[in-house]
Scaffold this active site. Structure first.
Site, mmCIF file in Angstrom:
data_model
loop_
_atom_site.group_PDB
_atom_site.id
_atom_site.type_symbol
_atom_site.label_atom_id
_atom_site.label_comp_id
_atom_site.label_asym_id
_atom_site.label_seq_id
_atom_site.Cartn_x
_atom_site.Cartn_y
_atom_site.Cartn_z
ATOM 1 N N LYS A 125 -6.666 -11.762 3.253
ATOM 2 C CA LYS A 125 -6.819 -12.023 1.829
ATOM 3 C C LYS A 125 -8.311 -12.214 1.591
ATOM 4 O O LYS A 125 -8.957 -13.023 2.263
ATOM 5 C CB LYS A 125 -6.056 -13.288 1.427
ATOM 6 C CG LYS A 125 -5.984 -13.499 -0.092
ATOM 7 C CD LYS A 125 -4.961 -12.594 -0.720
ATOM 8 C CE LYS A 125 -4.792 -12.876 -2.210
ATOM 9 N NZ LYS A 125 -3.699 -12.112 -2.802
ATOM 10 N N SER A 161 -5.081 -7.714 1.220
ATOM 11 C CA SER A 161 -4.786 -8.155 -0.136
ATOM 12 C C SER A 161 -5.989 -8.923 -0.637
ATOM 13 O O SER A 161 -6.808 -9.413 0.140
ATOM 14 C CB SER A 161 -3.537 -9.044 -0.132
ATOM 15 O OG SER A 161 -3.142 -9.400 -1.432
ATOM 16 N N GLN A 177 -5.958 1.970 4.798
ATOM 17 C CA GLN A 177 -4.882 1.263 5.497
ATOM 18 C C GLN A 177 -3.751 2.257 5.727
ATOM 19 O O GLN A 177 -2.854 2.403 4.920
ATOM 20 C CB GLN A 177 -4.404 0.063 4.674
ATOM 21 C CG GLN A 177 -5.491 -0.972 4.449
ATOM 22 C CD GLN A 177 -5.303 -1.727 3.151
ATOM 23 O OE1 GLN A 177 -4.476 -2.623 3.079
ATOM 24 N NE2 GLN A 177 -6.061 -1.366 2.131
ATOM 25 N N GLY A 198 0.041 7.158 2.210
ATOM 26 C CA GLY A 198 1.031 6.403 2.974
ATOM 27 C C GLY A 198 0.589 4.965 3.137
ATOM 28 O O GLY A 198 0.070 4.359 2.203
#
Length: 367
Positions: A162, A230, A353, A358
């Site tokens: 994060k 994220s 990623q 995908g």
């Protein structure tokens, strides 16, 4: 040798519900002071102003303080990684990772789950999307690997992070110090923060060489096969959770990984589960999991070509519903059909990623 790991998935029944964590502690399944990290999905919009992440963060930290002996300041250092947005059938939930007493864990020489957590140095707003952020994240990943007792990068199967994104306040902060930022579009900065972080993970694990600035968020041939990144407004550095396997650590769980080649690639999810150590038939069914799958963790991205398996879609042209929400709902449905459980971790903005269009897949099982 680090302590063995216990891992549990719990539902979140309302925006501020942390009762599942409290029950695990009260029932003696986990100890509050041994909780290493939480990775969860909250029910907000998944955007810059998704404050359900902050609400969940506060609720879970309050339980850790109330049920344990760590101070609020110490608990503030525990990575709680919240991904906002449970579009479609996705269900709010959290996966909790904690150490356990080695004397109480099954002993085995087989590879078993190990987790290392670290907080990076502060990431300045002007560094987001630039090589300085790649280097900062890479250093943090290496530190988390050491804590997990993982020496070989091949034994790393999942890195959840994060990181900060840009807001008007942080953009103005950079300007006040005479610096510019990579973008002034705060929503776009979410994608850029994620992709830059993924490159830091790839560098740390030796998947790629250190990229030049011009390749960040642009050269889609560069990616990590284990990164799940994220970003949000609630922090100013990278929270890093490295998940892998270590021989001799003991315990009941094991990790594996794979990649989804496109948004419909259910086989990529099954491959990750097999990689974690479950024997499955050639054409598996959710019943074949036999309640031994803890969770899967998936990144997804709308294919930049606007097609999936040769068929045109309009996600990137839709001005009413952002493609973040559409692809998340799509992949969430595919993942739930594989696992038989809508409480799966699916996160969007997957540049670097996994392959373009995908995303990466990690699985934790009890083999």
């Amino acid at each position: 040798m680090p302590d063995p790991i216990e891992v549990r998935k719990i539902p979140i029944e309302s925006v501020t519900d942390a009762s599942g964590l409290a029950r695990l502690i009260d029932d003696g399944e986990l100890e509050a002071d041994r909780v290493l990290a939480v990775i969860g999905k909250t029910e907000g919009n998944g955007g810059v102003n998704d404050y359900t992440r902050l609400l969940a963060d506060r609720a879970f930290r309050e339980v850790l303080v109330a049920k344990g002996t760590r101070s609020a300041e110490e608990v503030a250092g525990v990575p709680l990684v919240w991904s906002g947005g449970t579009d479609g059938v996705l269900s709010p939930h959290a996966t909790v990772f904690a150490t356990t007493d080695p004397a109480k864990a099954p002993a085995t020489d087989e590879p078993r789950l190990s987790v290392g957590v670290a907080m990076s140095e502060i990431i300045l707003p002007e560094d987001i999307g630039r090589p300085a952020m790649v280097r900062t994240v890479a250093a943090g990943v290496r530190e988390a690997m050491k804590i997990a007792g993982i020496e070989d990068p091949a034994d790393v199967h999942y890195v959840q992070t994060k990181t900060p994104l840009l807001t008007l306040d942080t953009i103005n902060d950079a300007r006040s110090r005479g610096n510019d930022v990579v973008t002034e579009d705060t929503l776009k900065s979410m994608d850029i923060s994620n992709s830059t972080t993924a490159l830091g993970i790839a560098v740390a694990l030796g998947e790629i060489e250190m990229p030049e600035a011009a390749r960040i968020h642009k050269d889609l041939s560069l990616y990590s096969s284990v990164a799940s990144c994220s970003s949000g407004v609630e922090l100013d550095r990278a929270q890093i959770v490295v998940v892998g396997n270590v021989r001799g650590i003991g315990g009941r769980f094991r990790a594996g990984h794979g990649v989804m080649r496109d948004a419909l690639d259910a086989d990529g999810i099954w491959d990750a589960i097999r990689s974690a150590g479950l024997d499955l038939p050639a054409r598996p069914h959710p019943d074949d999991l036999r309640d031994r799958l803890v969770n899967v963790f998936i990144k997804c991205e709308a294919d930049p070509g606007g097609r999936v398996r040769g068929r045109r879609n309009i996600m990137l042209d839709d001005s009413d519903v952002h493609w973040h929400r559409q692809i998340k709902a799509c992949v969430g449905g595919v993942a739930a059909s594989v696992t038989g459980d809508p409480a799966v971790f699916v996160s969007v903005a997957a540049v670097h990623q996994g392959p373009s269009g995908g995303g990466t897949v990690a699985a934790i099982v009890e083999p």
